[in-house]
Scaffold this motif. Sequence first.
Motif, PDB file in Angstrom:
ATOM      1  N   GLY A 132       1.751   5.522   3.990  1.00 17.20           N
ATOM      2  CA  GLY A 132       1.809   5.587   5.113  1.00 17.20           C
ATOM      3  C   GLY A 132       0.124   5.602   5.751  1.00 17.20           C
ATOM      4  O   GLY A 132       0.108   5.446   6.851  1.00 17.20           O
ATOM      5  N   ASP A 133      -0.747   5.626   4.865  1.00 17.20           N
ATOM      6  CA  ASP A 133      -2.121   5.382   5.462  1.00 17.20           C
ATOM      7  C   ASP A 133      -2.361   3.826   5.810  1.00 17.20           C
ATOM      8  O   ASP A 133      -1.489   2.735   5.372  1.00 17.20           O
ATOM      9  CB  ASP A 133      -3.226   5.542   4.058  1.00 17.20           C
ATOM     10  CG  ASP A 133      -3.111   7.153   3.916  1.00 17.20           C
ATOM     11  OD1 ASP A 133      -2.874   7.884   4.699  1.00 17.20           O
ATOM     12  OD2 ASP A 133      -3.708   7.318   2.808  1.00 17.20           O
ATOM     13  N   VAL A 134      -3.471   3.439   6.710  1.00 11.95           N
ATOM     14  CA  VAL A 134      -3.712   2.180   7.035  1.00 11.95           C
ATOM     15  C   VAL A 134      -5.004   1.692   6.101  1.00 11.95           C
ATOM     16  O   VAL A 134      -6.109   2.426   6.205  1.00 11.95           O
ATOM     17  CB  VAL A 134      -4.079   2.171   8.573  1.00 11.95           C
ATOM     18  CG1 VAL A 134      -4.789   0.931   8.742  1.00 11.95           C
ATOM     19  CG2 VAL A 134      -2.658   2.729   9.292  1.00 11.95           C
ATOM     20  N   CYS A 135      -4.725   0.631   5.365  1.00 15.23           N
ATOM     21  CA  CYS A 135      -5.935   0.146   4.748  1.00 15.23           C
ATOM     22  C   CYS A 135      -6.399  -1.233   5.251  1.00 15.23           C
ATOM     23  O   CYS A 135      -5.820  -2.154   5.774  1.00 15.23           O
ATOM     24  CB  CYS A 135      -5.281  -0.153   3.364  1.00 15.23           C
ATOM     25  SG  CYS A 135      -6.535  -1.220   2.185  1.00 15.23           S
ATOM     26  N   TYR A 179      -6.313   6.352  -1.121  1.00 18.41           N
ATOM     27  CA  TYR A 179      -5.035   5.915  -0.092  1.00 18.41           C
ATOM     28  C   TYR A 179      -3.684   6.629  -0.667  1.00 18.41           C
ATOM     29  O   TYR A 179      -3.475   6.536  -1.883  1.00 18.41           O
ATOM     30  CB  TYR A 179      -5.020   4.229  -0.063  1.00 18.41           C
ATOM     31  CG  TYR A 179      -5.997   3.906   0.757  1.00 18.41           C
ATOM     32  CD1 TYR A 179      -6.175   3.995   2.431  1.00 18.41           C
ATOM     33  CD2 TYR A 179      -6.835   2.609   0.294  1.00 18.41           C
ATOM     34  CE1 TYR A 179      -6.981   3.646   2.941  1.00 18.41           C
ATOM     35  CE2 TYR A 179      -7.666   1.967   1.479  1.00 18.41           C
ATOM     36  CZ  TYR A 179      -7.793   2.584   2.408  1.00 18.41           C
ATOM     37  OH  TYR A 179      -8.691   2.086   3.516  1.00 18.41           O
ATOM     38  N   ASN A 228      -2.439  -7.120  14.130  1.00 21.21           N
ATOM     39  CA  ASN A 228      -3.334  -6.099  13.278  1.00 21.21           C
ATOM     40  C   ASN A 228      -4.586  -6.847  12.736  1.00 21.21           C
ATOM     41  O   ASN A 228      -5.046  -6.208  11.828  1.00 21.21           O
ATOM     42  CB  ASN A 228      -2.402  -5.697  12.154  1.00 21.21           C
ATOM     43  CG  ASN A 228      -1.979  -6.777  11.089  1.00 21.21           C
ATOM     44  OD1 ASN A 228      -1.896  -7.897  11.634  1.00 21.21           O
ATOM     45  ND2 ASN A 228      -2.223  -6.621   9.709  1.00 21.21           N
ATOM     46  N   ASP A 275      -5.536  -4.686   9.251  1.00 17.36           N
ATOM     47  CA  ASP A 275      -5.216  -3.524   9.306  1.00 17.36           C
ATOM     48  C   ASP A 275      -3.888  -3.317   8.707  1.00 17.36           C
ATOM     49  O   ASP A 275      -2.704  -3.753   9.262  1.00 17.36           O
ATOM     50  CB  ASP A 275      -5.200  -2.546  10.418  1.00 17.36           C
ATOM     51  CG  ASP A 275      -6.546  -2.186  11.025  1.00 17.36           C
ATOM     52  OD1 ASP A 275      -7.532  -2.430  10.325  1.00 17.36           O
ATOM     53  OD2 ASP A 275      -6.854  -2.389  12.395  1.00 17.36           O
ATOM     54  N   LYS A 276      -3.472  -2.955   7.391  1.00 17.83           N
ATOM     55  CA  LYS A 276      -2.282  -2.982   6.653  1.00 17.83           C
ATOM     56  C   LYS A 276      -1.727  -1.618   6.253  1.00 17.83           C
ATOM     57  O   LYS A 276      -2.475  -0.739   5.765  1.00 17.83           O
ATOM     58  CB  LYS A 276      -2.391  -3.852   5.641  1.00 17.83           C
ATOM     59  CG  LYS A 276      -2.561  -5.384   5.854  1.00 17.83           C
ATOM     60  CD  LYS A 276      -2.678  -6.185   4.496  1.00 17.83           C
ATOM     61  CE  LYS A 276      -2.827  -7.722   4.737  1.00 17.83           C
ATOM     62  NZ  LYS A 276      -2.611  -8.451   3.816  1.00 17.83           N
ATOM     63  N   THR A 277      -0.558  -1.301   6.578  1.00 20.32           N
ATOM     64  CA  THR A 277       0.123  -0.119   6.209  1.00 20.32           C
ATOM     65  C   THR A 277       0.373  -0.038   4.741  1.00 20.32           C
ATOM     66  O   THR A 277       1.084  -0.843   3.906  1.00 20.32           O
ATOM     67  CB  THR A 277       1.403   0.252   6.955  1.00 20.32           C
ATOM     68  OG1 THR A 277       1.159   0.049   8.529  1.00 20.32           O
ATOM     69  CG2 THR A 277       1.822   1.549   6.594  1.00 20.32           C
ATOM     70  N   VAL A 278       0.101   1.188   4.158  1.00 21.20           N
ATOM     71  CA  VAL A 278       0.225   1.472   2.675  1.00 21.20           C
ATOM     72  C   VAL A 278       1.979   1.664   2.473  1.00 21.20           C
ATOM     73  O   VAL A 278       2.267   2.743   3.066  1.00 21.20           O
ATOM     74  CB  VAL A 278      -0.768   2.362   2.279  1.00 21.20           C
ATOM     75  CG1 VAL A 278      -0.289   2.448   0.593  1.00 21.20           C
ATOM     76  CG2 VAL A 278      -2.122   2.118   2.207  1.00 21.20           C
ATOM     77  N   VAL A 279       2.571   0.908   1.768  1.00 16.04           N
ATOM     78  CA  VAL A 279       3.913   1.116   1.369  1.00 16.04           C
ATOM     79  C   VAL A 279       4.329   1.155   0.009  1.00 16.04           C
ATOM     80  O   VAL A 279       3.419   0.613  -0.798  1.00 16.04           O
ATOM     81  CB  VAL A 279       4.719   0.298   2.156  1.00 16.04           C
ATOM     82  CG1 VAL A 279       4.643   0.397   3.737  1.00 16.04           C
ATOM     83  CG2 VAL A 279       4.498  -1.249   1.810  1.00 16.04           C
ATOM     84  N   GLU A 328       1.563  -5.121   5.622  1.00 16.03           N
ATOM     85  CA  GLU A 328       1.781  -3.992   4.546  1.00 16.03           C
ATOM     86  C   GLU A 328       1.123  -4.283   3.290  1.00 16.03           C
ATOM     87  O   GLU A 328       0.871  -5.749   3.109  1.00 16.03           O
ATOM     88  CB  GLU A 328       3.386  -3.960   4.381  1.00 16.03           C
ATOM     89  CG  GLU A 328       4.141  -3.363   5.597  1.00 16.03           C
ATOM     90  CD  GLU A 328       5.528  -3.373   5.460  1.00 16.03           C
ATOM     91  OE1 GLU A 328       6.417  -2.692   6.067  1.00 16.03           O
ATOM     92  OE2 GLU A 328       6.094  -4.058   4.283  1.00 16.03           O
TER      93      GLU A 328
END
Length: 380
Positions: A89-92, A86, A43, A60-64, A73
């Motif tokens: 589930g969005d990508v930050c 954000y 990523n 690119d990290k997934t918002v959890v 993440e």
Amino acid sequence: MNEFIEALEQLQKEKGIDKEIVFSAIESSLKTACSRSFGTSANVRVQMDRENGNVKVFADKTVVEHVMEPALEISLEEAHTYNPDYNIGDVCVVEITPRNFGRIAAQNAKQVVVQKIREAEREIIYNEYKSKERDIVSGLIQHKERKNVYVNLGKIEAVLSPAEQVPTETYNLNQRIRVYVLEVRRTNKGPQIVASRTHPELVKRLFEQEVPEIHDGIVQIKSIAREAGSRTKIAVWSRDAQVDPLGACVGEGSARVNAITNELNNEKVDIVLWSDRHDAFIANALSPAKIISVDVDEDGLTAEVIVPDDQLSLAIGKEGQNARLAARLTGFKIDIKSETQAAEEAAYEDEYYDEDEEIEYIYEDELDDYDGEYVEVEEP
């Protein structure tokens, strides 16, 4: 890093190396380096500024809601520090450039540039000699290894395998030699040139270099048959009736053909006149033997040749070489007979057919004695 950018521009001018290719290669190598720092590079994106050479690393990290894998993440709370819009589930996109990454980037950039320079030089050499494929090049014998002979062409070596070496030739170190380029290959170690001293096209190229009329296309080489180190037959034809193709190839005082035979270490070269009449071409191909007649079977691509008795061994040649080369030169299977042998075979055939005719006449006489509609005759 500005000096690095200037160096890339210089490389582009001198070596033809596209700057963008170098930038992409550096980014790719740095991304691989990131896997050692972050445990993964799946990523991760590396961006190198095309203007100043500065390098930044982004992930690119997934918002959890609850972070289980920090490398992949990011919590919603931390994501909001980058952008309050954000959601889960969005990508930050997060910058994760390591503190000492400038030094790592510089080392990788140097390695990539060195590699690209090497690849570019190899490509230049490959293209240069690829254009000489099916042509003659000159070089010095550099060394021998496992029966292979290596010829230094200046920027690269050509290899003569045992199969491409003439059995009657000796190859000495630092000896200047001309070879025929069979193939130029790309390998992991750079271009490789496969050369030959046995190929018939070597003789053709030598004639093209030595005879201006052939180089200019006035005299044409129609076919070649060669047994390297021993003998070559070459068929020539002139597009201009005023130009003698044999005389042009031989040269004044045999100077031209002698230069070629010297290059071939005294390999005998027969120059014959090509003809679109197969019987005439076959007769010429059997030179220096004198020919009485040639009977050609066009469909079967065979020919029966009759020669004077004292010319039979000359027409066939030592161990059949003259006949063998003539057959390869013309594309016909050639059966050579002496005048006496041909006469004896003809007499035998005449006698055989006369006996058949006599038997036929006897049967006709016997049938005349019968007066029925059906007659059964016992076969002899």
